[in-house]
Write an enzyme that holds these catalytic residues in place. Structure first.
Site: not given
Ligand code: PGA
Length: 252
Positions: A11-13, A97, A167, A173, A212, A233-234
């Site tokens: 998920n590149w956001k 999300h 999640e 994050g 995370s 995400g990250g």
């Molecule tokens: P994260 O994000 O891996 O940066 O915690 C996960 C997400 O929000 O899908």
């Protein structure tokens, strides 16, 4: 019942301009190999989807959106419909999300409409659920997650058009991953509930963990019962980290 093929979704956001988005997708394709391991998926921002579709062409890496509207078309300025995503080659779309639930007030009823729109367009909906830290502290995790699963998943969903992502909001994050016990407990709860909601075949619905996930904790998380992949995400913004997470999936 064998475990379903794991799905590792990036998920590149709201990250990436053309040059770095192309480079990231290109690196993933080059390093991903034949596509014999877990299923790989990238979900870039809407602006990059057309470009990334080209970068992923003829590769086993799939493409998804990060959200869609509940209607197929109409007067909704700034929104993107599920048929538009399908038209660009997407196979998946993330809905519900926690950042959409918080920043845009997406209720579970609205998330259900979005997931249904995705399924009508031939996409699989990745429906996200998860409790806040305050809700966990108050002992309400099962109630919150159970309620979101009940209200966010459209009737008629199947393993082919539904993925659920657990999640915990406090783990997104934050660098703070849920423990193995916490993940196992909530994934078992979701699996039980899908048995009632989806019916026969519900064991094949993939339940992803997100929050995370990184190379250092991926192996432990992906080995937990009822964890069928990860929503990343990250760590999905670095090809080496994303592929290291994929490589940590148990062999199918
Ligand atoms: P994260 O994000 O891996 O940066 O915690 C996960 C997400 O929000 O899908």
């Amino acid at each position: 019942m064998p475990k379903p093929r794991p799905l590792i979704a990036g998920n590149w956001k709201m990250n990436g301009l053309s040059a770095d988005g192309w480079a990231l997708a290109d690196e993933i394709v080059r390093q991903a190999g034949e596509g014999t391991g877990p299923e790989l998926l990238v979900c870039p921002p809407f602006t990059l989807i057309g470009l990334i579709a080209e970068a992923l062409a003829n590769s086993p890496v799939g493409l998804g959106g990060q959200d869609c509207h509940g209607d197929d078309a109409g007067a909704h300025t700034g929104d993107i419909s599920a048929p538009m995503l399908a038209d660009l080659g997407c196979r998946y779309v993330i809905v519900g999300h926690s950042e959409r639930r918080t920043d845009h007030g997406d209720s579970s009823a609205r998330v259900r409409a979005k997931a249904a729109a995705a399924q009508r367009a031939g996409l699989a909906a990745i429906v996200c659920v998860g409790e806040t830290w305050a809700e966990r502290e108050a002992g309400r995790t099962a109630e919150i997650v159970g309620g979101q699963v009940a209200e966010s998943i459209p009737p008629g969903s199947t393993a082919a058009n539904l993925v659920v992502a657990y999640e915990p909001v406090w783990a997104i994050g934050s660098g703070r991953t849920a423990t193995v016990e916490q993940i196992a407990e909530v994934h078992a709860l979701i699996r039980r509930q899908l048995g009632g909601q989806v019916g026969p075949g519900s064991e094949a619905v993939r339940i992803l963990y997100g929050g995370s996930v990184k190379p250092a904790n991926a192996r432990e998380i992906l080995a937990i019962a009822n964890v069928d992949g990860a929503l990343v995400g990250g760590a999905s913004l670095k090809s080496a980290d994303f592929l290291a997470i994929a490589a940590a999936s148990p062999p199918g």
